[in-house]
Design a protein around this motif. Structure first.
Motif, PDB file in Angstrom:
ATOM      1  N   PRO A   1       0.797  -1.236   0.000  1.00 40.53           N
ATOM      2  CA  PRO A   1       0.000   0.000   0.000  1.00 40.53           C
ATOM      3  C   PRO A   1       0.827   1.283   0.000  1.00 40.53           C
ATOM      4  O   PRO A   1       0.393   2.315  -0.522  1.00 40.53           O
ATOM      5  CB  PRO A   1      -0.817  -0.113   1.296  1.00 40.53           C
ATOM      6  CG  PRO A   1      -0.848  -1.570   1.594  1.00 40.53           C
ATOM      7  CD  PRO A   1       0.432  -2.133   1.088  1.00 40.53           C
ATOM      8  N   ASP A   2       2.021   1.222   0.585  1.00 45.33           N
ATOM      9  CA  ASP A   2       2.840   2.434   0.679  1.00 45.33           C
ATOM     10  C   ASP A   2       3.749   2.629  -0.540  1.00 45.33           C
ATOM     11  O   ASP A   2       4.602   3.510  -0.556  1.00 45.33           O
ATOM     12  CB  ASP A   2       3.697   2.385   1.951  1.00 45.33           C
ATOM     13  CG  ASP A   2       4.625   1.174   1.975  1.00 45.33           C
ATOM     14  OD1 ASP A   2       4.367   0.204   1.221  1.00 45.33           O
ATOM     15  OD2 ASP A   2       5.610   1.208   2.742  1.00 45.33           O
ATOM     16  N   GLU A   3       3.580   1.789  -1.572  1.00 46.09           N
ATOM     17  CA  GLU A   3       4.464   1.858  -2.738  1.00 46.09           C
ATOM     18  C   GLU A   3       3.662   2.232  -3.982  1.00 46.09           C
ATOM     19  O   GLU A   3       2.581   1.702  -4.228  1.00 46.09           O
ATOM     20  CB  GLU A   3       5.161   0.506  -2.958  1.00 46.09           C
ATOM     21  CG  GLU A   3       6.513   0.654  -3.611  1.00 46.09           C
ATOM     22  CD  GLU A   3       7.341  -0.623  -3.535  1.00 46.09           C
ATOM     23  OE1 GLU A   3       7.976  -0.937  -4.542  1.00 46.09           O
ATOM     24  OE2 GLU A   3       7.334  -1.300  -2.485  1.00 46.09           O
ATOM     25  N   THR A   4       4.194   3.187  -4.787  1.00 45.21           N
ATOM     26  CA  THR A   4       3.532   3.644  -6.005  1.00 45.21           C
ATOM     27  C   THR A   4       4.166   2.971  -7.213  1.00 45.21           C
ATOM     28  O   THR A   4       5.390   2.834  -7.289  1.00 45.21           O
ATOM     29  CB  THR A   4       3.654   5.177  -6.149  1.00 45.21           C
ATOM     30  OG1 THR A   4       3.093   5.784  -4.989  1.00 45.21           O
ATOM     31  CG2 THR A   4       2.921   5.676  -7.395  1.00 45.21           C
TER      32      THR A   4
END
Length: 558
Positions: free
Chosen positions: A55-58
């Motif tokens: 979730p914290d990675e684009t």
């Protein structure tokens, strides 16, 4: 699979990544799928989607630095060192001969650096994106290679170059094979095939038939042809009178040629393909093409569609059509003519211009065949979204679309992307009017003019003939004027072309031929289908063939 090591390096959002795998595996940024089907291997890299990432990675595209597959020779089933090695060179002109394990691959001399830079020789080949051999026994090649013991072949080949060139590196000293995909700087956002390879064992006929069958490439349409081309006598100094005089000579001497080709020199400047040089051809090209047709021959015309020279209107008035290097300067592709530059085929205006050029040449001027030269210029540099191999494959698709059912003779082209796309293809460098050019030229690039190298390529790329396309070995010359080759070498050149080629061109005015030369012309047309055998010796190559019940030999130092 466990004997093969896959290495992947790159970066994503500025952060480097690397992994080593011996089969399928997972990285937090991508999955690797590894499929084996008999002797075929397919390896795919599948980037994770945004939904699959933490979730914290684009999501960012993967930017590849290198992808390579490494294995020891024994993986292929035999520890024996091969008697001879063939590595297919980068493009049509690159010297591609069988080597012995102790041989050293040609490299450009560092002492010639100033000459190499001044004449921009590097773009002709693969010098800026492959590793150069450092010692004897190290070889590299593109798309396919083979290793031979007597009449037994071990073959490795790429089944597609559409995702990037496949480069084979073999070290005979360590008996190690390394296969790399030319992909540096490629941005991938979706599934990408790193390798699609096949490994074959058998006779020459068995492995090459199987290879092209696996690629699903139909046998070339058309047929072997004989004919005339203007280049190797008149070069750019052609005119309507010169062309028609040679046409008349062909008719008066009873030549039953299939095609008559006008080579370089008809245009005002390279790149200005709609502008005929009216001093040379005051009536245009259509009346000349009509007279060739009236003589019962197909018409051929030379173009270099992917480049333009400095003196051209194309270069001066359309700077936006030019490919640009990393400094934003026009991308120089070589120094022929007034120096020439690559056109950007990603540009819709360039494609529209070429559509009009080919409509004019094929429909209005009514040419049957186009000799398309210096095609490597389409892929001198990659772009972030496409590798060199992908750009070249797309360029060949585009040419096939433009030419339709008429004929293409490819030249100066990386061979893999040309498989199945051209009807005829040069498989060697330009011949010279002597045997091996000036001595200092031998320290330069592998694509140089050389009769010796051209003959070697004709022999050792013979297996492509009738499978990938019909082979064009370049011309034979029998004349006595404007030539430095002795009669023995002229005969050797003609016979090798006849034995292994399917497009037999000359540039001679055949009206000067005596009875001996006329007889040799007829003889070489009947050599292609004769039983023959190639024996690679330590220093020389022997060709054995049977003609009219008699065993004959040609022994060549190539």
């Amino acid at each position: 699979m466990n004997n093969m090591l896959l290495q992947i390096k790159g970066h994503c959002d500025g952060k480097p990544f690397s992994t080593e795998l011996r089969g399928e595996g997972r990285h937090h940024l991508f999955d690797v799928k590894w499929e084996e089907d008999g002797n075929d291997i397919r390896i795919r890299i599948i980037p994770k989607t945004q939904e699959e990432l933490p979730p914290d990675e684009t999501f960012h595209p993967l930017v590849l630095e290198s992808v390579r597959l490494i294995f020891l020779w024994e993986y292929l089933g035999d520890k024996r060192r091969p008697e001879s090695i063939f590595m297919n060179g980068y493009q049509s002109w690159t010297d591609s001969h069988e080597k012995l394990p102790h041989h050293k691959e040609h490299v450009m001399s560092r002492l010639m650096k100033a000459v190499i830079e001044n004449y921009k020789l590097r773009p002709y080949g693969d010098y800026d994106f492959t590793k150069r051999p450092t010692s004897a026994g190290q070889f590299h090649g593109f798309t396919y290679c083979y290793f031979r013991w007597g009449e037994q072949y071990r073959f490795l080949g790429s089944l597609s170059e559409r995702d990037g060139y496949t480069v084979f590196y073999y070290d005979a000293n360590r008996q190690r094979m390394q296969i790399e995909k030319d992909c540096k700087g490629l941005h991938i956002k979706k599934e990408w095939t790193a390798f699609h390879l096949t490994h074959l064992n058998g006779s020459e006929l068995e492995v090459f038939d199987a290879y092209f069958r696996k690629m699903k490439i139909d046998k070339p349409k058309g047929r072997p042809m004989t004919g005339y081309t203007s280049w190797y006598n008149h070069y750019q100094n052609i005119s309507e009178n010169i062309i028609l005089n040679n046409l008349t000579a062909a008719k008066e001497t009873g030549q039953d040629w299939d095609i008559f080709q006008i080579d370089d020199g008809w245009q005002e400047y390279v790149g200005d393909w709609t502008k005929i040089n009216t001093e040379k051809f005051p009536n245009g090209l259509k009346p000349v093409a009509d007279k060739i047709h009236q003589a019962g021959m197909k018409t051929g015309l030379w173009l270099a569609p992917f480049v333009c020279e400095t003196d051209s209107e194309c270069f001066r008035e359309h700077p936006d059509w030019l490919e640009r290097d990393e400094k934003g300067e026009p991308l120089c592709a070589g120094t022929n003519w007034s120096r020439f530059y690559a056109l950007d085929l990603e540009n819709a205006s360039v494609r529209a211009y070429l559509r009009e050029v080919f409509r004019l040449v094929l429909e209005e001027w009514d040419f049957d065949l186009v000799k398309l030269d210096f095609l490597y210029a389409a892929c001198i540099q990659p772009i972030p979204e496409k590798t060199r191999g992908q750009r070249m494959c797309e360029a060949m698709d585009f040419l096939r679309e433009l030419v339709g059912n008429k004929l293409i003779l490819g030249c100066g082209v990386p061979l893999g992307p040309a498989f199945g796309k051209v009807d005829y293809c040069r498989i060697g460098c330009d011949i010279g009017l002597d045997w091996d050019d000036k001595f200092y030229m031998r320290f330069l690039h592998r694509e140089r003019v050389s009769t010796k190298n051209a003959i070697g390529n004709t022999i050792y790329r013979r297996q492509l003939d009738g499978r990938a396309f019909f082979n064009d070995p370049d011309v034979y010359l029998l004349r006595d004027d404007n030539i430095k080759l002795n009669w023995e070498k002229r005969c050797e050149l003609a016979k090798i072309n006849g034995l292994f080629g399917s497009l037999l061109f000359t540039s001679d005015n055949v009206k000067t031929y005596n009875a001996e030369k006329q007889a040799l012309c007829k003889e070489i047309r009947n050599l292609r289908h004769l039983p023959k055998k190639v024996i690679r010796g330590r220093d020389k190559t022997k060709i054995i063939y049977e003609q009219d019940g008699e065993k004959k030999e040609l022994i060549l130092n190539v």
